[in-house]
Design a protein around this motif. Structure first.
Motif, PDB file in Angstrom:
ATOM      1  N   VAL A   4       0.862  -1.185   0.000  1.00  0.00           N
ATOM      2  CA  VAL A   4       0.000   0.000   0.000  1.00  0.00           C
ATOM      3  C   VAL A   4       0.899   1.236   0.000  1.00  0.00           C
ATOM      4  O   VAL A   4       1.816   1.331   0.812  1.00  0.00           O
ATOM      5  CB  VAL A   4      -0.920   0.009   1.236  1.00  0.00           C
ATOM      6  N   TYR A  36      -8.112   3.747   7.915  1.00  0.00           N
ATOM      7  CA  TYR A  36      -8.094   3.890   9.361  1.00  0.00           C
ATOM      8  C   TYR A  36      -7.636   5.305   9.680  1.00  0.00           C
ATOM      9  O   TYR A  36      -6.849   5.906   8.958  1.00  0.00           O
ATOM     10  CB  TYR A  36      -7.138   2.881  10.006  1.00  0.00           C
ATOM     11  N   GLN A  38      -6.321   8.010  12.937  1.00  0.00           N
ATOM     12  CA  GLN A  38      -5.814   8.154  14.305  1.00  0.00           C
ATOM     13  C   GLN A  38      -5.803   9.628  14.653  1.00  0.00           C
ATOM     14  O   GLN A  38      -4.952  10.390  14.157  1.00  0.00           O
ATOM     15  CB  GLN A  38      -4.427   7.546  14.425  1.00  0.00           C
ATOM     16  N   TYR A  86      -4.532   6.295   7.571  1.00  0.00           N
ATOM     17  CA  TYR A  86      -3.816   5.134   7.044  1.00  0.00           C
ATOM     18  C   TYR A  86      -4.724   4.350   6.102  1.00  0.00           C
ATOM     19  O   TYR A  86      -5.846   3.986   6.463  1.00  0.00           O
ATOM     20  CB  TYR A  86      -3.385   4.189   8.167  1.00  0.00           C
ATOM     21  N   LEU A  99      -3.713  -7.033   8.070  1.00  0.00           N
ATOM     22  CA  LEU A  99      -3.754  -5.773   7.359  1.00  0.00           C
ATOM     23  C   LEU A  99      -2.355  -5.336   6.956  1.00  0.00           C
ATOM     24  O   LEU A  99      -1.427  -5.390   7.760  1.00  0.00           O
ATOM     25  CB  LEU A  99      -4.372  -4.691   8.245  1.00  0.00           C
ATOM     26  N   PHE A 101      -0.577  -1.984   5.923  1.00  0.00           N
ATOM     27  CA  PHE A 101      -0.832  -0.553   6.008  1.00  0.00           C
ATOM     28  C   PHE A 101       0.098   0.231   5.084  1.00  0.00           C
ATOM     29  O   PHE A 101       1.226  -0.181   4.805  1.00  0.00           O
ATOM     30  CB  PHE A 101      -0.589  -0.056   7.438  1.00  0.00           C
ATOM     31  N   GLY A 102      -0.392   1.393   4.675  1.00  0.00           N
ATOM     32  CA  GLY A 102       0.482   2.377   4.067  1.00  0.00           C
ATOM     33  C   GLY A 102       1.210   3.142   5.162  1.00  0.00           C
ATOM     34  O   GLY A 102       0.994   2.902   6.358  1.00  0.00           O
ATOM     35  N   THR A 103       2.069   4.047   4.763  1.00  0.00           N
ATOM     36  CA  THR A 103       2.871   4.797   5.734  1.00  0.00           C
ATOM     37  C   THR A 103       2.100   5.931   6.390  1.00  0.00           C
ATOM     38  O   THR A 103       2.578   6.534   7.335  1.00  0.00           O
ATOM     39  CB  THR A 103       4.123   5.372   5.072  1.00  0.00           C
TER      40      THR A 103
END
Lengths: 111, 116
Positions: A4, A36, A38, A86, A99, A101-103
């Motif tokens: 991703v 997602y 945060q 994310y 999952l 994840f991207g950065t």
């Protein structure tokens, strides 16, 4: 292997401006895509998933299989949208929530 | 809304020491996960756990790592001999057994592990 990519580490927009957080993925099969979020000092939480085709807090994301993208969009940014976002992928079926994840992209909405 | 609880929020340890990170998943959840995020990098999958055994683990999850569900409520991650590169934020997550395989994950607020 799946990957991703979120090309922007930081995206700064003014309140009321449109927002687009980019996400591209690579996976040979048929993935399930998620966003997602945060918020400051809070836990990672699901914002939306492509299979739901829903709008959450004014955000939408469309899976484009041709371009292998899942960009997150909102027509009018609000101050409370400032957060880390994310993009994440899991294989279908049976991804088991592993999952990838991207950065992440830090969205900053300025007044 | 119920929450996944992680303790401690911050753990400092010396290189070579053992650490145990603790998590209390949501009570009716049956699938449990550990992820980690090294500062400035992406969130990475470590391990998934179901029915008292590991379902899947990543390359990161080597022999120095282990997970356990010692009782009906806790889910722990143990690092036997910590290295400097183990310094990261460790996230626990859980989900229900109902519905689709890729049901929503609930994340804890994380434990920041600092190895000196």
């Amino acid at each position: 292997a799946q990957r991703v990519t979120q090309p922007e580490k930081l995206l700064s927009v003014f309140k009321g401006a449109p927002v687009e957080l980019k996400c591209n993925y690579s996976y040979s099969g048929s993935p399930e895509l998620f966003w997602y979020v945060q918020y400051s000092r809070q836990r990672l939480q699901l914002l939306l998933r492509h299979i739901s085709r829903e709008s959450i807090k004014g955000f939408t994301a469309d899976l484009n299989k041709g371009e292998t993208s899942f960009h997150l969009k909102k027509p009018f940014a609000q101050e409370e949208d400032s957060a880390m976002y994310y993009c994440a992928l899991t294989p279908v079926p049976g991804g088991g929530n592993k999952l990838t994840f991207g950065t992440g992209t830090q969205l900053k909405v300025e007044l | 809304e119920p929450e996944v609880t992680q303790t401690p929020s911050h753990q400092v340890t010396q290189m070579g020491q053992e650490v145990i990170l603790r998590c209390v998943p949501i009570s009716n959840h049956l699938y449990f996960y550990w992820y980690r995020q090294i500062l400035g990098q992406k969130v990475e999958f470590l391990v998934s756990f179901y029915n008292n055994e590991i379902s899947e683990k990543s390359e990161i999850f080597d022999d120095q790592f282990s997970v356990e569900r010692p009782d009906g409520s806790n889910f722990t991650l143990k690092i036997r001999s910590t290295k400097l590169e183990d310094s990261a934020m460790y996230f626990c997550a859980s989900r229900t057994p109902q519905g689709r395989t890729n049901e929503k994950l609930f994340f804890g607020s994380g434990t920041q592990l600092s190895v000196l």
